[in-house]
Motif scaffolding. Structure first.
Motif: not given
Length: 275
Positions: A104-108, A191-199, A218-221
């Motif tokens: 079970i991997g994690m991307v922050f 965990d919110e993998p796109c919150s700091a990224l541009d469109p 996949i499970v995404i917040v």
């Protein structure tokens, strides 16, 4: 210096594996005396993207970290309940912690490559952390296949020895996805993998998720309601109100939850009336 694998020498795709179902049963969690989750149960079906939505502070990220035993890294943290990977409890006393991290991997939320480490070494860093041994040829193959699966190979194949910290934010996040994929997980938590990224970077990450859903669960917040609708098949709405611990208000088919939610609180949240 390790040779760059030429584009023509594409390694074979990883062998097909049975997709994994992840199930949380009665998860209750605390930080010290503060209860943050109350009896949360959720099945995350095999090969499906499940999105977790809800206001800040309702326990979504805590729940996500419980799913691969990161919650217990906090000294004051405790929990009750079970997390089952294909029916096997990852918190079972005789099951090593590294087993959960391999499966079970994690991307922050914020990309976290090792900045001084090369792109190549970033990808294989997870092998050392989880105790996986591999020879040089196997590492070369894993680097290429992982970067390809993360949608980054064509952009970095000629500079694998450059520092990972020199990549753009979106590329760094895909590098972190590649690092997680290198240990061949069966589930990927994001965990919110796109919150700091541009469109533009967000679109690439979302396309990557949709492609990976055929290989991993996949499970995404996310706090982005449009993103939840674009990428997920199933959605769970978390809420913590008036000082109560977080719990799931409603879950099910994503489109149904956004178009015809059962609970009035779900309707209010997905329509931007609070949160």
């Amino acid at each position: 210096m390790l040779p760059v694998v030429p584009a023509a020498a594409t390694p074979p795709p990883p062998p097909p594996r049975e997709l994994a179902t992840l199930e949380a049963r009665g998860i209750t969690a605390w930080f010290g005396d503060h209860q943050v989750l109350d009896r949360v149960s959720l099945t995350m079906p095999a090969g499906v993207i499940t999105s977790l939505i809800g206001p800040s502070g309702c326990g979504k990220s805590t729940f996500l970290r419980i799913l691969n035993r990161m919650h217990e890294l906090v000294p004051s943290a405790s929990l009750a309940g079970e997390v089952l990977l294909d029916g096997d409890d990852i918190y079972r006393a005789d099951r090593p912690l590294t087993d959960a991290r391999k499966s079970i991997g994690m991307v922050f939320q914020k990309p976290n490559p090792f900045p001084a480490m090369s792109i190549y070494d970033n990808v294989i860093a997870g092998l050392r952390l989880t105790g996986i041994s591999a020879d040089r040829d196997r590492k070369d193959e894993l680097v290429q296949t992982s970067l390809q699966r993360a949608g980054l190979w064509n952009e970095v194949k000629d500079r694998l020895r450059s520092p990972g910290g020199g990549l753009s934010g979106g590329q760094q996040q895909r590098l972190c996805i590649a690092r997680s994929l290198a240990v061949m997980p069966r589930v990927l938590l994001m965990d919110e993998p796109c919150s700091a990224l541009d469109p533009t970077s967000t679109r690439v990450i979302e396309e990557t998720m949709l492609e990976l859903a055929h290989e991993v669960t996949i499970v995404i917040v996310t706090h982005n309601m449009q993103q939840a609708q674009r990428v997920s098949t199933q959605c769970a709405f978390f809420l913590a109100s008036q000082g109560t611990p977080g719990a799931i208000v409603e879950y099910g088919d994503t489109e149904a939850m956004f178009s015809e939610p059962i609970d009035a609180r779900t309707f209010d949240y997905v329509n931007g009336r609070f949160g």
